[in-house]
Write a protein that holds these residues in place. Structure first.
Motif, PDB file in Angstrom:
ATOM      1  N   SER A 155      -3.556   2.028   3.845  1.00  0.00           N
ATOM      2  CA  SER A 155      -3.546   1.925   2.252  1.00  0.00           C
ATOM      3  C   SER A 155      -3.657   0.315   1.869  1.00  0.00           C
ATOM      4  O   SER A 155      -3.641  -0.541   2.655  1.00  0.00           O
ATOM      5  N   ASP A 156      -4.209   0.183   0.347  1.00  0.00           N
ATOM      6  CA  ASP A 156      -4.331  -0.859   0.007  1.00  0.00           C
ATOM      7  C   ASP A 156      -3.873  -1.138  -1.368  1.00  0.00           C
ATOM      8  O   ASP A 156      -4.008  -1.835  -2.094  1.00  0.00           O
ATOM      9  N   GLU A 184      -0.927  -1.918  -1.978  1.00  0.00           N
ATOM     10  CA  GLU A 184       0.114  -3.355  -2.302  1.00  0.00           C
ATOM     11  C   GLU A 184      -0.872  -4.399  -2.846  1.00  0.00           C
ATOM     12  O   GLU A 184      -0.350  -5.141  -3.646  1.00  0.00           O
ATOM     13  N   SER A 185      -2.060  -4.577  -2.334  1.00  0.00           N
ATOM     14  CA  SER A 185      -3.097  -5.402  -2.834  1.00  0.00           C
ATOM     15  C   SER A 185      -4.254  -5.053  -2.638  1.00  0.00           C
ATOM     16  O   SER A 185      -4.904  -4.759  -1.544  1.00  0.00           O
ATOM     17  N   GLU A 186      -5.128  -4.687  -3.862  1.00  0.00           N
ATOM     18  CA  GLU A 186      -6.354  -4.012  -3.833  1.00  0.00           C
ATOM     19  C   GLU A 186      -7.430  -4.885  -2.939  1.00  0.00           C
ATOM     20  O   GLU A 186      -7.639  -6.015  -2.907  1.00  0.00           O
ATOM     21  N   THR A 224      -7.216  -5.211   0.465  1.00  0.00           N
ATOM     22  CA  THR A 224      -6.569  -5.653   1.494  1.00  0.00           C
ATOM     23  C   THR A 224      -5.879  -4.456   2.315  1.00  0.00           C
ATOM     24  O   THR A 224      -4.758  -3.982   1.730  1.00  0.00           O
ATOM     25  N   TRP A 225      -6.444  -3.903   3.179  1.00  0.00           N
ATOM     26  CA  TRP A 225      -6.128  -2.617   3.807  1.00  0.00           C
ATOM     27  C   TRP A 225      -5.144  -2.813   5.005  1.00  0.00           C
ATOM     28  O   TRP A 225      -5.387  -3.672   5.657  1.00  0.00           O
ATOM     29  N   LYS A 226      -4.205  -2.022   4.877  1.00  0.00           N
ATOM     30  CA  LYS A 226      -2.996  -2.288   5.998  1.00  0.00           C
ATOM     31  C   LYS A 226      -2.648  -0.760   6.816  1.00  0.00           C
ATOM     32  O   LYS A 226      -2.562   0.098   5.921  1.00  0.00           O
ATOM     33  N   ASN A 254     -13.045   2.284  -4.585  1.00  0.00           N
ATOM     34  CA  ASN A 254     -11.999   2.216  -5.456  1.00  0.00           C
ATOM     35  C   ASN A 254     -12.344   2.959  -6.627  1.00  0.00           C
ATOM     36  O   ASN A 254     -11.978   2.333  -7.676  1.00  0.00           O
ATOM     37  N   ASP A 279      -9.044   3.913  -9.043  1.00  0.00           N
ATOM     38  CA  ASP A 279      -7.734   3.513  -8.450  1.00  0.00           C
ATOM     39  C   ASP A 279      -7.217   4.199  -6.925  1.00  0.00           C
ATOM     40  O   ASP A 279      -6.657   5.008  -6.860  1.00  0.00           O
ATOM     41  N   ASP A 285      -6.464   4.122  -3.251  1.00  0.00           N
ATOM     42  CA  ASP A 285      -5.685   3.329  -2.507  1.00  0.00           C
ATOM     43  C   ASP A 285      -5.597   3.835  -1.052  1.00  0.00           C
ATOM     44  O   ASP A 285      -4.544   3.237  -0.366  1.00  0.00           O
TER      45      ASP A 285
END
Length: 200
Positions: free
Chosen positions: A86-87, A89-91, A93-95, A116, A119, A121
């Protein structure tokens, strides 16, 4: 006595989840077990569902793993499935939800992913299976759970009102359901004893 009651209730809830199990397919790759969940869920539901069997939404960290998961989805007749990234937390920035390094990607770039759009995510594979897609958390898709050990049971459905056909439940359902009933009887007996002991 209150601790005993809490433990009994926790055990009851755990078996309630298992008792609603649905059939799923598992595969092995590189020491990990992958479970394909055909039940359509949102990303949030799919994440919780994998965690209920001590697994997590699949994290794809290499081309080899990506190829395995791609073929695994096809073998199970799937199209779009959720993965564990998901990103939100910060658009941009994928984690991975496991905290693994974000060193490998396979975005469906010819379709402009990740874009995006509205929105988006949460990570899924693109509908034609070739490459990844960012999607909305409330979209509905199948999912892939991943664990280092064989899951205790297949994921449960998040639609309790749905009637599950006998052909759709796993072969251990009858045994699990009997254990649930036995535990329920023991819990009721224990609750009665605790109430009696707590009465002044």
């Amino acid at each position: 006595m209150k601790t005993t009651r809490i433990l009994a209730i926790c055990g009851l809830f755990a078996l309630l989840a298992v008792g609603n199990a649905q059939a799923a397919t598992t595969g092995e790759f590189n020491g990990h077990t992958y479970t394909y969940v055909d039940t359509k869920m949102t990303w949030t539901e799919a994440k919780a569902n994998c965690e209920s069997i001590r697994a997590h939404l699949a994290t794809i960290t290499s081309q080899e793993e990506d190829n395995f998961v791609y073929n695994f989805i096809i073998e199970n007749g799937g199209i779009s499935s959720w993965f564990g990234a998901s990103d939100a937390e910060s658009e941009g920035t994928w984690k991975w939800i496991t905290g693994e390094p974000w060193n490998y990607t396979n975005w469906h770039t010819s379709s402009g992913e990740p874009n995006n759009s509205g929105d988006e995510d949460y990570l899924s594979n693109y509908s034609n299976l070739i490459g990844w897609n960012d999607d909305k958390y409330y979209s509905i898709a199948s999912s892939i759970c991943e664990s280092e050990t064989t899951p205790l049971t297949v994921p449960h459905s998040f639609t309790p009102s749905t009637t599950i056909k006998s052909s759709e439940v796993n072969e251990n359902f009858d045994t699990i359901y009997q254990k649930y009933n036995d535990l329920l009887l023991k819990y009721n007996d224990l609750a009665q004893r605790v109430t009696t002991l707590e009465t002044p």
